[in-house]
Design an enzyme around this catalytic site. Structure first.
Site, mmCIF file in Angstrom:
data_model
loop_
_atom_site.group_PDB
_atom_site.id
_atom_site.type_symbol
_atom_site.label_atom_id
_atom_site.label_comp_id
_atom_site.label_asym_id
_atom_site.label_seq_id
_atom_site.Cartn_x
_atom_site.Cartn_y
_atom_site.Cartn_z
ATOM 1 C CG ASP B 312 47.040 25.961 10.808
ATOM 2 O OD1 ASP B 312 47.819 25.015 10.985
ATOM 3 O OD2 ASP B 312 45.805 25.818 10.770
ATOM 4 C CE1 TYR B 400 38.290 22.699 9.622
ATOM 5 C CE2 TYR B 400 39.767 21.137 10.672
ATOM 6 C CZ TYR B 400 38.535 21.731 10.585
ATOM 7 O OH TYR B 400 37.535 21.369 11.447
ATOM 8 C CG ASP B 605 49.170 54.360 14.739
ATOM 9 O OD1 ASP B 605 48.074 53.793 14.582
ATOM 10 O OD2 ASP B 605 50.075 54.345 13.886
#
Lengths: 649, 649
Positions: B312, B400, B605
């Site tokens: 999506d 949805y 990191d």
């Protein structure tokens, strides 16, 4: 772990004037009834017993079939045909179980209990035990030699569990704390000093002095918020409530249920029905739900800590530990309150004012929504903000505060959430920095001179679900991958439903296994032909990590699984057994279930037991008070309704 | 799955007047900048390309070190030294990646993309595709022969995934729905009819007619609540807000963070800092957090459904699917709103009014409490009601509705919750009762003539945590049982901390394994000597059950684990790869990580990827609209602070 809340409790010396009329056969005993019971026992042959004390005074629950019949018979204006009480007293060092008929004021039956374990200590006993050191010169010497002022000391009685002793007498261990400079009593443990108390003789049996350990300082221990302006209250307390309380019956939106209270479980939800607008009828969901037991083992095997393996509900009682809720702090300003009643050690009624609050929670969440853009020239957004009804109580069991919520949703869900707050039980230590630690400490350093000992909380709920009727089955719907045939796709998952046939099969650990757990009514289908059911939705799983042969684990052996399902049995409500104090694991959920390992649970009245677990390895943020940590479960309709019921409210 | 929301979007034709002054280097592109970009590209050599369309227009994120330096340099009154945009266009059937300098209005670099996959289809393309059938006589014949009225039909374009094709062209499949008698467009699928559209030529390439399937009726499909009085609003909208919004910067209690928005991720939280009252300084927690991808595979391998395996975020975009929030339904009346901006297919700026809301949530919960009874003659109850700050957006991706909340707590926690509501994608079927079903249906009957096809949702969050600085490690603290020695206890658990050294080690499934997952700063300790960290608290686990060699799973292979930790790389943000439409699994989280399987993630990191998973086997309560089902995770401080920070607010 848990102690005295007797100061929050008001002993009702007067004869309370309240209607004898009960609204519901499961109404808790009222003060008048408690007084009546006290009068009957203290004027009976039991009066002659040495040290007569009342350990348990509760409604003797009517048979389920009688309750259901009465509720469905429209006889609610008449009173229920019988009203009985169950009482456990001790006298002459014996435990007696008594059933009383409250209609005619007579003792119906009595029975001497000879098995293992004891009923909970009374508040009076706990208080007496806590005061014993202050009458002792030896104690005065021990604390003075530590440079402490006796008048600044508070001692708390801890239950001591069972560690294989062949004779386990009623006893507690006292740990003492220094109050100087703080209101956070548990923050300054006087480590190295333990006092054994024999409860039956109410005498100190032993002082155990392991030597001085630095007393943690008072600095930074108070937990008053520095905020001068408490958080603003945005809501108008005059907001019209959508719920109605009639006695102990609550009605809100599409829900109707009964709120009970007793000394052991605290709040009890009974006969919860939901209105089905399609069928135009009230349908049953939960006959009875409450916390059954709470197991809190600490992970420190040292001589001063090994025994801290509390069964908070059975040893102390969540109702006995219920606090008076503080409006605006504990419950929003649109809350209604219910008082709780129970018997003191003398049998007289005690009141916990505002023991339960009930309020509509404007969650800020969206109950349902949809934006539809598929209609040319239109954008349609529909939805509703979520408003739920919460029933809350708080049990402060010594240092820990258990916030117990039952939340009802218009979608048909019931959510049970337990929030843990309060104060850590810390262990004084020499360390002022974690880098100094070279040995095993059984928990991390959480503040200067304080180890936050590792521990667990297992809160076990008793859930007598009656999904649209009493006879239900327990279904595990497994999601299993399958190879796809004649498709560009190679796989998909499908649902393989399995009705778990016996109590043995229905004992579950929930981990990565993709499955849905359903309580199904095999006798009822929707118009569409689906089996009517509710689904258990769980959170992050946690089960006990203790070894099976460890004594605390033997006493709480049910904590190795999150889910148990048993055939309904009115007498089976307390997961670690009724007599939890110094119990030896011969009673309780795992024992009953082992006895009925092959008993069918198909299309039968069944009860579900779900354990909400927390492993707690503390951190500095848990000091001096813990931000609430919550977990729980949801019971959500799954083909119970023909369609989403929220649209009909 | 996801479609057009173009009607909710307002194309800004005018030159928007807004200060060029940026408050934060991560501020999203404003309408003026989007117009500027459109102008630069359409007046450049790209203007001559056939069918020039804008597929992605976003801030080209400045380097993290530059952002952090600027933020800490008290130069916030000066503007950030550079401002760049990243643009992906298509023209002449080619994908071009362009970097623009917005300070001098020049193209800095351009690059033709030749790899697999495509950028998201533009709204214009989706709309054009959806309209194609209505210009077709064949379509008219097909629907007329079904007795349907063309003017009552809406067709939606579905992305089609990838199933091993060696050449995967840009294409969609249309499914059509009958609107007659309902506003619930998805409730009346015209099953058996699929239309293939070639996007590059914008022509129908094929009608697939599998024959008639009964059209589900309109009765009972509308989801307007029957309630005439919407739920009362209990809160005064004039309540003084405790938060301040300055541009995209938000400050509330002990939190300070930046709220961004783009077409792909939707809402983005950046540079979240928390104030430490003990240290008297702001400390970093989350450099950047947003939804990275959402994988929604349906479990039906049949020819009309097998391809429904949507990504999506990459195929449609959560920002592109953002709806205008409706006050009182979507956000409480004390909410503030932010608009969202993005570029249309023509490159011009579009506005989503009220795309984000920010509000203080009066949860009804208790943030912390304790009742202390250990002080003679006193009962002290302290505590505070919980008030959190919520940042919310809703992405309606076709049927949805994803409700995306970021919730900040004064205790230091950040909670991310995704709520699923909206409408089921159902499959029309002959069945009117479940008893009629004799074959495999790939989902249960949820309404008459409608199968609710089984499916999953995997919402993957990108979390660049910077716990008190950039260099962090990932620690799995395992709780392991140990035999107790010289104790009446036989066992206890202790915590064995393990720093996970490589990306390979840090790929985790969380099941019954009792452990804590911590992002630790190994360079910082509390005064007490504990390593500063935040803990990831997870919910009920769910990972993809598809077989590894299945094409959708190859494209979203990261969904087999809930947790991944990778070395920070600015270009790695989209878990299924940047070019998700028709992707072949050659890009994305699992690929990057496999390439760096032995790369150290210690004291570096690092970024964490957490997937919130739902398996959804529907039930009748999901029809005609779904009650919101929520899940998420919490990032909770663990020895980040010297003590509970809530007491200092």
């Amino acid at each position: 772990m848990a102690i005295l809340i007797l100061i929050t409790v008001i002993t009702l010396q007067f004869l309370f004037i309240r209607s004898q009329q009960h609204h519901h056969p499961l109404d808790p005993l009222n003060p008048k009834e408690i007084s009546q019971i006290q009068h009957i026992i203290t004027t009976s042959h039991f009066a002659s017993l040495r040290n007569l004390t009342f350990h348990f005074v509760d409604l003797d629950e009517p048979d389920k079939k009688d309750v259901l019949q009465w509720l469905s018979s429209h006889k609610q204006n008449q009173s229920f045909p019988y009203r009985r009480a169950k009482v456990v007293i001790r006298g002459g060092a014996q435990t007696q179980e008594i059933i009383l008929d409250l209609k005619n004021g007579a003792i119906m039956s009595e029975h001497g209990y000879k098995g293992d374990g004891y009923p909970p200590l009374t508040l009076t006993e706990l208080l007496q035990a806590a005061r014993l050191p202050f009458q002792s010169l030896q104690f005065k010497d021990l604390v003075t030699s530590r440079g402490l002022n006796v008048s600044e000391i508070t001692c708390f009685p801890f239950t001591i569990g069972w560690f294989g002793e062949s004779i386990a007498k009623r006893a507690v261990r006292l740990s003492c704390f220094y109050r100087q400079g703080t209101t956070n009593v548990f923050s300054r443990p006087i480590e190295g000093l333990t006092i054994l108390v024999d409860i039956e003789s109410m005498k100190i049996s032993k002082f155990i002095d392991k030597g001085k350990v630095p007393l943690p300082g008072a600095e930074g221990t108070d937990f008053q918020s520095s905020s001068e302006n408490p958080n603003p209250v945005p809501c108008d307390s005059n907001t019209k409530r959508s719920f109605v309380i009639n006695g102990n019956n609550v009605k809100w939106k599409n829900w109707r249920f009964h709120v009970g209270f007793n000394a052991r479980a605290g709040v009890i939800i009974s006969t919860a029905l939901i209105f089905d607008a399609v069928k135009n009828k009230w349908r049953s969901v939960l006959y009875r739900g409450h916390v059954s037991e709470t197991f809190v083992p600490y992970m420190d095997p040292s001589s001063e800590w090994y025994y801290r393996t509390f069964l908070d509900v059975g040893e102390f009682g969540f109702g006995r530990s219920a606090v008076t809720l503080v409006p605006l702090t504990d419950c929003p300003n649109n809350a209604a309150y219910m008082d709780g009643y129970m018997a003191g050690g003398d049998g007289l009624p005690q009141q916990v004012p505002k023991a339960i609050c009930i309020f509509e929670r404007y969650t800020g969440d969206i109950a349902w929504r949809h934006t539809e853009v598929g209609i040319p020239g239109k954008v349609i957004t529909s939805g509703e903000p979520e408003v739920n009804l919460v029933v809350r109580m708080v049990a402060t069991v010594g240092n820990y505060d258990y916030i117990l919520d039952w939340e009802f949703k218009q979608s048909g869900s019931i959510k049970a959430v337990v929030g843990l707050s309060g104060v850590l039980e810390t262990k004084a230590a020499t360390y002022t920095n974690a880098d100094q630690i070279k040995e095993e400490t059984f928990g991390p350093l959480v503040a200067s001179n304080r180890i936050g000992n590792n521990h667990d909380h297992f809160i076990t709920y008793y859930l007598d679900l009656d999904i649209d009727g009493e006879d239900n089955s327990f279904v595990k719907a497994n999601l299993r991958a399958k190879k796809a045939k004649s498709s560009p796709r190679k796989s998909y998952w499908r649902v393989i439903r399995k009705t778990l046939k016996t109590e043995d099969e229905a004992r579950l650990k929930i981990g990565m296994d993709a499955s849905e757990l359903l309580v199904v009514n095999p006798n009822k289908k929707t118009k569409l032909g689906n089996h009517v059911s509710y689904r258990l939705m769980t959170g992050q799983p946690a089960v006990s990590l203790l070894m099976d042969d460890d004594f605390p684990q033997i006493r709480a052996s049910y904590t190795k699984y999150q889910v148990w399902v048993t055939a309904y049995n009115k007498s089976q409500r307390w997961a670690a057994g009724f007599y939890a104090d110094r119990s030896t694991g011969k009673d309780g959920l795992a024992i009953w279930s082992r006895r009925h390992v092959n008993e069918s649970i198909v299309n039968k009245d069944i009860a579900m037991w779900y354990t909400v677990g927390f492993h707690h390895s503390p951190c500095q943020e848990d000091f001096p008070v813990m931000a609430t940590l919550s977990s729980g479960f949801e019971l959500r309709p799954a083909n119970f309704f023909e369609r989403n019921p929220i649209l009909n409210n």
